[in-house]
Design an enzyme around this catalytic site. Structure first.
Site, mmCIF file in Angstrom:
data_model
loop_
_atom_site.group_PDB
_atom_site.id
_atom_site.type_symbol
_atom_site.label_atom_id
_atom_site.label_comp_id
_atom_site.label_asym_id
_atom_site.label_seq_id
_atom_site.Cartn_x
_atom_site.Cartn_y
_atom_site.Cartn_z
ATOM 1 N N ASP A 232 41.186 32.009 33.381
ATOM 2 C CA ASP A 232 40.850 33.291 32.766
ATOM 3 C C ASP A 232 40.220 33.137 31.400
ATOM 4 O O ASP A 232 40.579 32.254 30.615
ATOM 5 C CB ASP A 232 42.113 34.161 32.653
ATOM 6 C CG ASP A 232 42.688 34.508 34.020
ATOM 7 O OD1 ASP A 232 41.891 34.881 34.884
ATOM 8 O OD2 ASP A 232 43.902 34.383 34.211
ATOM 9 N N GLU B 273 43.435 44.100 42.725
ATOM 10 C CA GLU B 273 44.102 42.836 42.446
ATOM 11 C C GLU B 273 45.032 43.057 41.258
ATOM 12 O O GLU B 273 44.585 43.388 40.156
ATOM 13 C CB GLU B 273 43.077 41.752 42.115
ATOM 14 C CG GLU B 273 42.188 41.400 43.290
ATOM 15 C CD GLU B 273 41.063 40.453 42.897
ATOM 16 O OE1 GLU B 273 41.164 39.813 41.826
ATOM 17 O OE2 GLU B 273 40.078 40.359 43.650
#
Length: 255
Positions: free
Chosen positions: A56, A45
């Protein structure tokens, strides 16, 4: 058949690695991808950095900030990856937020991904119903698999809808928190993994968030087709550089 679909048919537990494009240095992107494939990972990814990465944790947020300061943009990433399929065969997925893709132009973005050899996209802030109504035809026209995230809070009804719209794998977020390495999973997470496994979804699941070592990789893959490692890998690269990747991958997969 898409490379992701081919990979999912292999009789093994898969390891997927997330890293932030343009980090630690702007020109590390291709080196990291090649080193990861040589280390035996199954999928990669490639994180497209964004100024406000809501899903995140601090490790990936910091890497995104640094990558942006290094000069990473959508255009730079596409330029870096233009010849990637001359040397790399495993599935490549771009993970990023919707805004930069929208600014680039959704069809133009998908077309460029197709030209380069990108296999799929993970867009955490693109709701499945919006994708299905407005963008699915475009993604599929360019051979791209869109991967959706589910969490312990996602309803069974929504999971079933995501499964019906998906044609690759489902990204099973291990907890309701942001990304980040953890030392292990608790009973609550194990119960969630078991609950999803019992749903017998048509798309395999790959577990992410909190996979950091052999213990968490082994535990996650009891319940799913594979596991995704992000923050722990970014931390390793930050501390040890891009040329020690093989050691990290072996420590996670083999212990």
């Amino acid at each position: 058949m898409n490379r992701i679909q081919n990979k999912l048919q292999e009789d093994k537990k898969l390891v997927s690695i997330y890293f932030t494009a343009g980090y630690p240095n702007i020109d590390d992107t291709v080196t990291i991808i090649k080193n990861l494939e040589n280390s035996g990972v199954d999928m990669i990814e490639i994180g497209l950095p964004f100024s406000d990465p809501l899903a995140d944790g601090p490790t990936i947020q910091d890497s995104s900030t640094a990558a942006l300061k290094n000069g990473m943009t959508t255009e730079v990433l596409f330029e870096q990856l233009k010849d990637i399929r001359k040397s790399v065969n495993i599935p490549l997925i771009i993970m990023g937020y919707f805004n930069p893709m929208f600014q680039y132009g959704i069809e133009a973005f998908c077309k460029k991904c197709n030209e380069i050899g990108i296999d799929g996209l993970i867009i955490p802030d693109l709701p499945v119903d919006v994708y299905h109504e407005e963008y699915q035809a475009t993604f599929e026209a360019y051979g791209l698999i869109n991967v959706f995230l589910i969490t312990p809070q996602t309803s069974a009804e929504r999971i079933a809808f995501i499964d019906s719209v998906s044609n690759g794998f489902i990204y099973m977020v291990s907890s309701a928190s942001t990304t980040g390495a953890k030392t292990g999973f608790g009973d609550e997470q194990a119960a969630y993994f078991e609950r999803i496994a019992k749903m017998k979804l048509k798309n395999p699941q790959i577990i992410g968030f909190g996979i950091s070592n052999n213990a968490t990789f082994t535990e996650a893959t009891k319940y799913a087709k594979g596991a995704i490692i992000g923050s722990a890998f970014v931390k390793h690269v930050t501390k040890h550089g891009v040329h020690t990747i093989d050691h990290f991958i072996k420590s996670v997969v083999s212990g």
